[in-house]
Design an enzyme around this catalytic site. Sequence first.
Site, PDB file in Angstrom:
ATOM      1  N   TYR A  80       0.846  -1.199   0.000  1.00  0.00           N
ATOM      2  CA  TYR A  80       0.000   0.000   0.000  1.00  0.00           C
ATOM      3  C   TYR A  80       0.881   1.248   0.000  1.00  0.00           C
ATOM      4  CZ  TYR A  80      -3.603   3.343   1.413  1.00  0.00           C
ATOM      5  OH  TYR A  80      -4.454   4.414   1.465  1.00  0.00           O
ATOM      6  N   SER A 128     -31.483  17.033  17.650  1.00  0.00           N
ATOM      7  CA  SER A 128     -31.105  16.020  18.631  1.00  0.00           C
ATOM      8  C   SER A 128     -32.333  15.152  18.869  1.00  0.00           C
ATOM      9  CB  SER A 128     -30.620  16.668  19.912  1.00  0.00           C
ATOM     10  OG  SER A 128     -31.665  17.412  20.455  1.00  0.00           O
ATOM     11  N   LYS A 172     -25.883   4.106  20.922  1.00  0.00           N
ATOM     12  CA  LYS A 172     -25.698   5.549  21.057  1.00  0.00           C
ATOM     13  C   LYS A 172     -24.224   5.790  21.376  1.00  0.00           C
ATOM     14  CE  LYS A 172     -27.712   9.756  22.871  1.00  0.00           C
ATOM     15  NZ  LYS A 172     -26.475  10.461  23.172  1.00  0.00           N
ATOM     16  N   LYS A 223     -30.950   5.559  27.695  1.00  0.00           N
ATOM     17  CA  LYS A 223     -29.635   5.605  28.356  1.00  0.00           C
ATOM     18  C   LYS A 223     -29.341   4.376  29.214  1.00  0.00           C
ATOM     19  CE  LYS A 223     -28.258  10.139  28.090  1.00  0.00           C
ATOM     20  NZ  LYS A 223     -26.951  10.712  28.133  1.00  0.00           N
ATOM     21  N   CYS A 251       5.864   2.513  56.190  1.00  0.00           N
ATOM     22  CA  CYS A 251       4.611   1.797  55.991  1.00  0.00           C
ATOM     23  C   CYS A 251       3.579   2.283  57.007  1.00  0.00           C
ATOM     24  CB  CYS A 251       4.854   0.298  56.145  1.00  0.00           C
ATOM     25  SG  CYS A 251       3.334  -0.660  56.188  1.00  0.00           S
ATOM     26  N   CYS A 295       6.472  -1.508  51.180  1.00  0.00           N
ATOM     27  CA  CYS A 295       6.832  -1.671  52.579  1.00  0.00           C
ATOM     28  C   CYS A 295       7.858  -2.793  52.645  1.00  0.00           C
ATOM     29  CB  CYS A 295       5.580  -2.035  53.368  1.00  0.00           C
ATOM     30  SG  CYS A 295       5.927  -2.845  54.926  1.00  0.00           S
ATOM     31  N   CYS A 353       5.016  -7.235  58.632  1.00  0.00           N
ATOM     32  CA  CYS A 353       3.937  -6.253  58.459  1.00  0.00           C
ATOM     33  C   CYS A 353       2.594  -6.979  58.498  1.00  0.00           C
ATOM     34  CB  CYS A 353       4.116  -5.522  57.127  1.00  0.00           C
ATOM     35  SG  CYS A 353       2.751  -4.408  56.745  1.00  0.00           S
TER      36      CYS A 353
END
Length: 698
Positions: free
Chosen positions: A46, A92, A131, A339, A435, A453, A459
């Site tokens: 192309y 609309s 829509k 909607k 932490c 951490c 922890c």
Amino acid sequence: MHTSDLFSAPPLDAKQQRMAQLCDVLQHHAHQYYVLDAPEVPDAVYDQWFQELQALEVAHPQWRRPDSPTQRVGGKPLDGFDTVRHAVPMLSIRTETDTESSGAQAFDTRVRKELELEPDATQVEYVTELKFDGLAMNLRYEAGILVQAATRGDGEYGEDVTQNIRTIGQIPLRLRASSALPVPDILEVRGEVYMRRDDFEALNERQRERIAQGERGEKTFVNPRNAAAGAVRQLDPAIAAARPLSFFAYGVGEVRGGVDVATHHELLLALKAWGFPVADLTATTLGAAGLVEFHQRIGSLRDTLPYDIDGVVYKVNKLALQQRLGFVSREPRWAVAHKYPAQEQLTTVLAIDVQVGRTGKLTPVAKLAPVFVGGVTVTNATLHNEDEARRKDVRVGDTVIVRRAGDVIPEVVAVVPESLASAQRGSLFTMPHVCPVCGSVAVREEDEADYRCTGGLFCSAQRKQAILHFAQRRAVEVEGLGEKLVDQLVDAGLIHTLPDLYRLGFTALAALERMADKSAQNVVDALEKSKETTLPRFLFGLGIRHVGEATAKALARHFGLIDALMDATMEQLLEVNDVGPTVAQSIRTFFDQAHNREVVEQLRACGIHWPALEAASDAPKPLAGLTFVITGTLPTLGRDAAKDLIEAAGAKVSGSVSKKTSYVLAGSEAGSKLDRARELGVAVIDEAALRQMLEEPT
Ligand code: IVH
């Protein structure tokens, strides 16, 4: 020039012919590529034709055609847009805000009443469309050539954005003609210019890089619609051309000569034949029931579509009926937009917390005033990491846009501009350097966006997550061991490492607050049951960073024995399918730590065991190279069992249907994945067919 060249050089009109031929050929292939998504020649071919045409046009500008594909890009930046008066106003449509099915029913009832149809009269035929959430556009073709593109504006006057619209590959510069369908003298096509979600993400990614490199005046876009609007109204067409836009046609404006259609559906077919993209999900249907079905079906597909929609549109199909229905206050009575619940809403930031994940990752999370968005009430939204939080400049007290699309974790999209000007804003977010849970140092490694951490299993937040990860259904599965119970166990100091789980016993569990004897016994039983597992589940459950389910399976298959894996060198780990340096390093680091090896030993000592795996390479792989998606309830196999069977036969199991999916395995009550498969033409099979495939190699 050589004399021989002189003699072999074609006469000039042959060059003109060649130019026309190239125009036509390129136009055909652009349509195949951009609209039909079915290229017939490689891109390089192309490009070669394109360059040949470009060179000819430079040599012979007088023969350059206005619809030449070379004319898509180019032109100088504009000072502003000219105003255009629409030949036919761009109206609309009424919006049905009732997002329930009753909204569809109400429209059909109104149409029947206006047409004075008796209750037992035949059903009205409708075209149901999506829509699209983009910008309405009017494309004017004279004698088949695109002469003008204009925005909707106020419906009567719009802006001339031809220069930018020409850069959209999906919009034909010349209508395709055929003997069955002549080209009208004048045709105005109406539709929506939009940006695909993947194009939007890629664009924002590029924008982020530009900002990071300090380029001025660059910004990221809030959503695909804003990005599309920005591109269409770009004064510099070169920038517009770099913003990937798409188009769907859904109607017409002024039409003169040569169009003979009786229904909206026929009109859409004509638009398609002239070369415009028309959404595949467009359909014709009968009566209120058909509208309700479409609304529900598209609702369940919504999140899987490659572009945003904010609803569906219903249109009376017969043009004669449309005419009878006419207009009321500049809105057609024959169409309505129905909607779906909004996926974006405004709310206020109450606080910004930092959460600690299983691997110690610290994530800033905005605590929000509760807001209904995307169908659920949202009170938390992720800010991803420190850079994102600072880039979006989200602060306590700000009004923000929250977005929740599908099952995706809700996120803060942007702060509304008014907030930015307010004096009462909190301070700019900074990630704490310790932490927030255990006080260990938090570090951000080079080239990483996240702070972590360093406390590891010291922890308690990481410990809780590690236990939940180990106990989840897809790992060793301890039924009934949920978040609340794990919180209690860790906070009471009863569990420090995974093996502690198996040392709990009935007495300790029953002593917990709000724990009945019966429930305590259930947990004990579940723990006992979990001891019988498989090596892949166990490996996945250990929570080694970067080792997900698939990698755990590959490791188990490759090494067979856990001891072999624990002692494997980097080189040996890299021999495993799909294991790269990052994953290999992470496995090595994990097993290099004595306490992790100790956890494995102790878990085994507590009685966790799994059947020995067969040597992987000997088993036949009848489904090698295929990808499956499982949906619905299968008659005998559980989902996990089906997945195991398919994977053992060498195929992959994926969560979503795409063009690359080989088969969708569907059971009863299959939902949107099945719809998606049908839409893409992916083969759908049932459990019996799967079993057959497993027996005989394909
Ligand atoms: S038809 C007279 N069809 O929604 C009918 N509009 O107010 C004109 N939109 O501004 C509109 N998808 O931008 C129609 N399939 C669709 C649509 C659609 C999106 C937009 C359009 C228009 C607004 C309707």
